[in-house]
Design a protein around this motif. Structure first.
Motif, PDB file in Angstrom:
ATOM      1  N   THR A  41       0.845  -1.191   0.000  1.00  0.00           N
ATOM      2  CA  THR A  41       0.000   0.000   0.000  1.00  0.00           C
ATOM      3  C   THR A  41       0.880   1.240   0.000  1.00  0.00           C
ATOM      4  OG1 THR A  41      -1.856  -1.059   1.123  1.00  0.00           O
ATOM      5  CG2 THR A  41      -1.694   1.325   1.313  1.00  0.00           C
ATOM      6  N   TYR A  42       0.852   1.955  -1.101  1.00  0.00           N
ATOM      7  CA  TYR A  42       1.696   3.143  -1.200  1.00  0.00           C
ATOM      8  C   TYR A  42       1.038   4.199  -2.069  1.00  0.00           C
ATOM      9  CZ  TYR A  42       6.256   5.101  -0.092  1.00  0.00           C
ATOM     10  OH  TYR A  42       7.284   5.857   0.444  1.00  0.00           O
ATOM     11  N   ASP A  43      -0.286   4.258  -2.009  1.00  0.00           N
ATOM     12  CA  ASP A  43      -1.031   5.317  -2.681  1.00  0.00           C
ATOM     13  C   ASP A  43      -2.222   5.656  -1.793  1.00  0.00           C
ATOM     14  OD1 ASP A  43      -3.756   4.176  -4.160  1.00  0.00           O
ATOM     15  OD2 ASP A  43      -2.267   2.635  -3.732  1.00  0.00           O
ATOM     16  N   THR A  44      -2.744   6.856  -1.959  1.00  0.00           N
ATOM     17  CA  THR A  44      -3.783   7.328  -1.053  1.00  0.00           C
ATOM     18  C   THR A  44      -5.113   6.604  -1.216  1.00  0.00           C
ATOM     19  OG1 THR A  44      -4.220   9.114  -2.628  1.00  0.00           O
ATOM     20  CG2 THR A  44      -2.764   9.617  -0.788  1.00  0.00           C
ATOM     21  N   ALA A  45      -5.457   6.205  -2.448  1.00  0.00           N
ATOM     22  CA  ALA A  45      -6.731   5.513  -2.653  1.00  0.00           C
ATOM     23  C   ALA A  45      -6.743   4.181  -1.915  1.00  0.00           C
ATOM     24  CB  ALA A  45      -6.984   5.304  -4.147  1.00  0.00           C
ATOM     25  N   SER A  46      -5.654   3.442  -2.006  1.00  0.00           N
ATOM     26  CA  SER A  46      -5.549   2.174  -1.282  1.00  0.00           C
ATOM     27  C   SER A  46      -5.451   2.413   0.217  1.00  0.00           C
ATOM     28  CB  SER A  46      -4.325   1.388  -1.759  1.00  0.00           C
ATOM     29  OG  SER A  46      -4.389   1.099  -3.137  1.00  0.00           O
ATOM     30  N   GLY A  47      -4.620   3.384   0.596  1.00  0.00           N
ATOM     31  CA  GLY A  47      -4.384   3.640   2.009  1.00  0.00           C
ATOM     32  C   GLY A  47      -5.624   4.034   2.771  1.00  0.00           C
ATOM     33  N   ALA A  48      -6.550   4.736   2.118  1.00  0.00           N
ATOM     34  CA  ALA A  48      -7.768   5.175   2.791  1.00  0.00           C
ATOM     35  C   ALA A  48      -8.610   4.001   3.264  1.00  0.00           C
ATOM     36  CB  ALA A  48      -8.588   6.061   1.859  1.00  0.00           C
ATOM     37  N   ILE A  49      -8.495   2.863   2.590  1.00  0.00           N
ATOM     38  CA  ILE A  49      -9.227   1.663   2.999  1.00  0.00           C
ATOM     39  C   ILE A  49      -8.382   0.802   3.927  1.00  0.00           C
ATOM     40  CG2 ILE A  49     -10.392  -0.421   2.182  1.00  0.00           C
ATOM     41  CD1 ILE A  49     -10.968   0.986  -0.412  1.00  0.00           C
ATOM     42  N   VAL A  50      -7.137   0.596   3.550  1.00  0.00           N
ATOM     43  CA  VAL A  50      -6.255  -0.288   4.329  1.00  0.00           C
ATOM     44  C   VAL A  50      -6.122   0.182   5.771  1.00  0.00           C
ATOM     45  CG1 VAL A  50      -3.873  -1.106   4.540  1.00  0.00           C
ATOM     46  CG2 VAL A  50      -4.997  -1.119   2.314  1.00  0.00           C
ATOM     47  N   GLU A  51      -6.056   1.500   5.976  1.00  0.00           N
ATOM     48  CA  GLU A  51      -5.878   2.002   7.338  1.00  0.00           C
ATOM     49  C   GLU A  51      -7.101   1.730   8.225  1.00  0.00           C
ATOM     50  OE1 GLU A  51      -5.292   6.170   6.990  1.00  0.00           O
ATOM     51  OE2 GLU A  51      -7.333   6.575   6.317  1.00  0.00           O
ATOM     52  N   ASN A  52      -8.230   1.372   7.624  1.00  0.00           N
ATOM     53  CA  ASN A  52      -9.421   1.041   8.392  1.00  0.00           C
ATOM     54  C   ASN A  52      -9.624  -0.466   8.548  1.00  0.00           C
ATOM     55  OD1 ASN A  52     -11.007   3.687   8.942  1.00  0.00           O
ATOM     56  ND2 ASN A  52     -10.347   3.887   6.815  1.00  0.00           N
ATOM     57  N   ILE A  53      -8.946  -1.249   7.704  1.00  0.00           N
ATOM     58  CA  ILE A  53      -8.995  -2.706   7.808  1.00  0.00           C
ATOM     59  C   ILE A  53      -7.896  -3.211   8.738  1.00  0.00           C
ATOM     60  CG2 ILE A  53      -8.666  -4.873   6.526  1.00  0.00           C
ATOM     61  CD1 ILE A  53      -9.890  -3.579   4.103  1.00  0.00           C
ATOM     62  N   TYR A  54      -6.760  -2.562   8.674  1.00  0.00           N
ATOM     63  CA  TYR A  54      -5.576  -2.980   9.427  1.00  0.00           C
ATOM     64  C   TYR A  54      -5.178  -1.912  10.434  1.00  0.00           C
ATOM     65  CZ  TYR A  54      -4.774  -6.749   6.041  1.00  0.00           C
ATOM     66  OH  TYR A  54      -4.890  -7.868   5.269  1.00  0.00           O
ATOM     67  N   GLU A  55      -4.243  -2.286  11.316  1.00  0.00           N
ATOM     68  CA  GLU A  55      -3.736  -1.335  12.310  1.00  0.00           C
ATOM     69  C   GLU A  55      -2.235  -1.504  12.492  1.00  0.00           C
ATOM     70  OE1 GLU A  55      -7.407  -0.586  15.365  1.00  0.00           O
ATOM     71  OE2 GLU A  55      -6.501  -2.586  15.403  1.00  0.00           O
ATOM     72  N   THR A  56      -1.606  -0.444  12.967  1.00  0.00           N
ATOM     73  CA  THR A  56      -0.164  -0.405  13.194  1.00  0.00           C
ATOM     74  C   THR A  56       0.147  -0.472  14.686  1.00  0.00           C
ATOM     75  OG1 THR A  56      -0.351   2.000  13.085  1.00  0.00           O
ATOM     76  CG2 THR A  56       0.352   0.867  11.079  1.00  0.00           C
ATOM     77  N   LEU A  57       1.420  -0.615  15.014  1.00  0.00           N
ATOM     78  CA  LEU A  57       1.829  -0.650  16.419  1.00  0.00           C
ATOM     79  C   LEU A  57       1.565   0.685  17.100  1.00  0.00           C
ATOM     80  CD1 LEU A  57       5.273  -2.489  16.081  1.00  0.00           C
ATOM     81  CD2 LEU A  57       3.118  -3.467  16.910  1.00  0.00           C
ATOM     82  N   LEU A  58       1.870   1.766  16.376  1.00  0.00           N
ATOM     83  CA  LEU A  58       1.721   3.118  16.904  1.00  0.00           C
ATOM     84  C   LEU A  58       0.889   3.949  15.946  1.00  0.00           C
ATOM     85  CD1 LEU A  58       5.463   3.781  17.874  1.00  0.00           C
ATOM     86  CD2 LEU A  58       3.620   3.091  19.435  1.00  0.00           C
ATOM     87  N   THR A  59       0.322   5.021  16.465  1.00  0.00           N
ATOM     88  CA  THR A  59      -0.404   5.955  15.612  1.00  0.00           C
ATOM     89  C   THR A  59      -0.172   7.360  16.124  1.00  0.00           C
ATOM     90  OG1 THR A  59      -2.541   6.418  14.590  1.00  0.00           O
ATOM     91  CG2 THR A  59      -2.554   5.892  16.946  1.00  0.00           C
ATOM     92  N   TYR A  60      -0.553   8.350  15.324  1.00  0.00           N
ATOM     93  CA  TYR A  60      -0.397   9.733  15.750  1.00  0.00           C
ATOM     94  C   TYR A  60      -1.514  10.118  16.717  1.00  0.00           C
ATOM     95  CZ  TYR A  60       3.267  10.331  12.308  1.00  0.00           C
ATOM     96  OH  TYR A  60       4.442  10.207  11.615  1.00  0.00           O
TER      97      TYR A  60
END
Length: 574
Positions: A41-60
């Motif tokens: 995932t390295y574009d905004t269209a994909s990222g807008a969905i992926v960030e809601n399906i998946y999660e990271t260790l840290l966030t802002y």
């Protein structure tokens, strides 16, 4: 469930209904969605969905661009060994969408998978630089072994995730907050044919393109939403009942591909869509702002940078015409001549773009770096629209042959993007007005196709931008200007001095020294004109006024790719 099934069917075939239901978020945009695999995932269209399906260790944290807080980590990490060892405790009782429990092994697998499959186009180069000391993969750097990858990220006997860095990286924690570093369901991934997570088959996956992977088709994350259905025109997601955090008020999310801006506007104003991709400030203020049912949020931080690329090594013969400077085409290295690039830079009317597209709320930056970031030098010169200077540079270009013989070239822009189309129209009009032998053909192109072709150097002139992976000037300046940067295959710009200064800036934590080096880069880049710096707009967003959870206090361009700067789980409707 029957109601939901009927609703999803109607939405997926593009039918409209009176208004978006209270438990459903409808988003319309022009872009297609290249992938749902976080590893690529390295574009905004994909990222807008992926960030809601998946999660990271840290966030802002909140709207901060710098402060981080735990997400899948249970607390901020322990840093030891002079900054080279970073240890995380992971959150307990977290489930993936398959029902599998998240363990440290899933986190280890996720990062090792990113290191194994790493390519310049995957977004994993910067995590590889931190963990392996190089942005390359094992195909390009033979010193990378399985042992190095395995040692870089491990689970200890206490179930903690331990990163071992070859040298301290002050940006490492911020890099972990990037969506592409999300934790994937390793058992599920392996079961559907992804990398097994062992040394046995790792070489078969080195540098592999994951865009169309099985995980892209069947994602399983820990996020608040799970994928239900997806086709070429719509994506349907549903709130995950097993989500570890607060249960979302929005139960269904539908993302529709609607290329025509007029259709998106009509759906939005009817209430059929809650959020849409707009047409730039001039269009949106005229067609959307102040209309019934519309909420408008202005003066937001803009942390992106956009440029018109002038590829110095065009790989697609179809864009070259005759392939010669005979008025019927251009050679593949047309933009190698700095006089051509300077002429194009003076042929773009920056103030007209600010007025026509940004309604006067825009800024011509000196560098392809947000002016709020450290390293930005406001004293660097900028190009201005000057037909006389453009003519002079064209007359010098290629020994006078450009002016004498003329040229024909093709410039592509993202289908459905009014700002991109307007920028290309401005450039076309001004260049063609200088010499009747100059011809610039502009045409729209699907986003995924443009991404794929441009990374192979197959585009001649395109307008694309960069949103930050992490808050550091290197993430922009190295990306655009280094011959080893992410955009190097798209522009083929190379300057030995710029490369040297960017590498030196990476090797120091001294802020004053880094800023001095970045000023040198800025001044040299002005001279070489590898890009046309598109003016940066003052950011804004708009949405249906019954949508709650969007405000300046929650808007964070680092956290979310979405138009609201807010994750779906934090939204609700009244």
């Amino acid at each position: 469930m029957k109601k939901f099934a009927l609703l999803s069917t109607l939405l997926l075939v593009g039918s409209a209904f009176a208004a978006s239901p209270k438990d459903t978020l409808v988003i319309q945009e022009s872009a297609d969605i290249p992938t749902l695999d976080p590893g690529v995932t390295y574009d905004t269209a994909s990222g807008a969905i992926v960030e809601n399906i998946y999660e990271t260790l840290l966030t802002y944290k909140g709207n901060s661009l710098r402060d981080l807080e735990p997400l899948l980590a249970s607390k901020l990490p322990t840093i030891s060994n002079g900054g080279r060892t970073v240890t995380f405790d992971l959150r307990k009782n977290v489930k993936f969408h398959t029902g599998n429990a998240m363990t440290c092994r899933d986190a280890e697998y996720s990062f090792e998978r990113n290191l194994v499959t790493n390519s310049a186009e995957s977004g994993n180069w910067f995590i590889s630089e931190s963990l392996l000391g190089t942005g390359s993969n094992a195909n390009d750097d033979k010193t990378i072994t399985w042992a190095r990858i395995d040692k870089a990220v491990e689970c200890n006997n206490a179930g903690q995730l331990v990163f071992t860095l070859p040298k301290p990286d002050p940006a490492f924690l911020a890099k972990l907050a990037y969506t592409g570093q999300s934790i994937v369901d390793s058992k599920h991934a392996i079961s559907i044919g992804e990398w097994k997570g062992t040394e046995a088959d790792w070489k078969n996956w080195v540098g592999k393109d994951l865009t169309g992977s099985n995980l892209n088709k069947q994602p399983s994350g820990t996020g608040a939403y799970r994928l239900v259905r997806r086709d070429a025109n719509a994506t349907l997601l549903q709130a995950f009942d097993g989500y570890w955090g607060k249960k979302p008020a929005i139960k269904n999310v539908v993302i529709q591909k609607v290329p025509e801006i007029a259709a998106r506007q009509q759906a939005f104003l009817r209430g059929d869509a809650d959020i849409i991709e707009g047409g730039g400030r001039s269009v949106d203020e005229q067609q959307i702002k102040g209309k019934p049912g519309v909420a408008w949020l202005d003066n937001l931080p803009n942390t992106s940078a956009f440029a018109i690329f002038m590829n110095q090594k065009i790989q697609d013969p179809a864009l070259l015409g005759s392939g010669k400077l005979d008025g019927k085409g251009i050679p593949a290295n047309f933009f190698n001549d700095v006089n051509v690039r300077r002429a194009f830079s003076h042929a773009f009317n920056y103030q007209q773009y600010i007025q026509d597209v940004q309604q006067g709320k825009g800024k011509q930056r000196t560098m392809l770096l947000p002016d709020t970031f450290p390293g930005y030098d406001s004293e660097v010169k900028t190009y201005s629209f000057d037909a006389a200077k453009a003519r002079q540079y064209f007359q010098r270009a290629w020994g006078g042959n450009v002016w004498k013989n003329g040229f024909t070239l093709t410039a592509n822009y993202r289908a459905g993007s009014v700002p991109s189309q307007t920028a290309m129209e401005i450039l076309k009009r001004n260049i063609e007005s200088l010499n009747p032998k100059f011809k610039v053909n502009i045409q729209q192109k699907q986003w995924s196709e443009m991404l794929a072709d441009s990374k192979k150097g197959r585009e001649a002139v395109i307008l694309i931008g960069w949103a930050p992976d992490y808050a550091d000037p290197d993430n922009f300046l190295y990306t655009f200007y280094s011959s080893n940067g992410f955009y190097a295959p798209r522009s083929n710009f190379k300057d030995a001095s710029v490369d040297k200064w960017l590498e030196q800036a990476r090797a120091t934590v001294n802020t004053a020294q880094r800023n001095r080096l970045y000023s040198l880069v800025g001044n040299r880049v002005y001279e070489q004109a590898p890009y046309i710096n598109v003016p940066a707009p003052v950011a804004y967003t708009f949405f249906r006024n019954n949508l709650q959870g969007v405000s300046a206090a929650t808007f964070n361009p680092m956290t979310s790719f979405s138009y609201t700067g807010t994750l779906w789980k934090d939204l609700s409707k009244k």
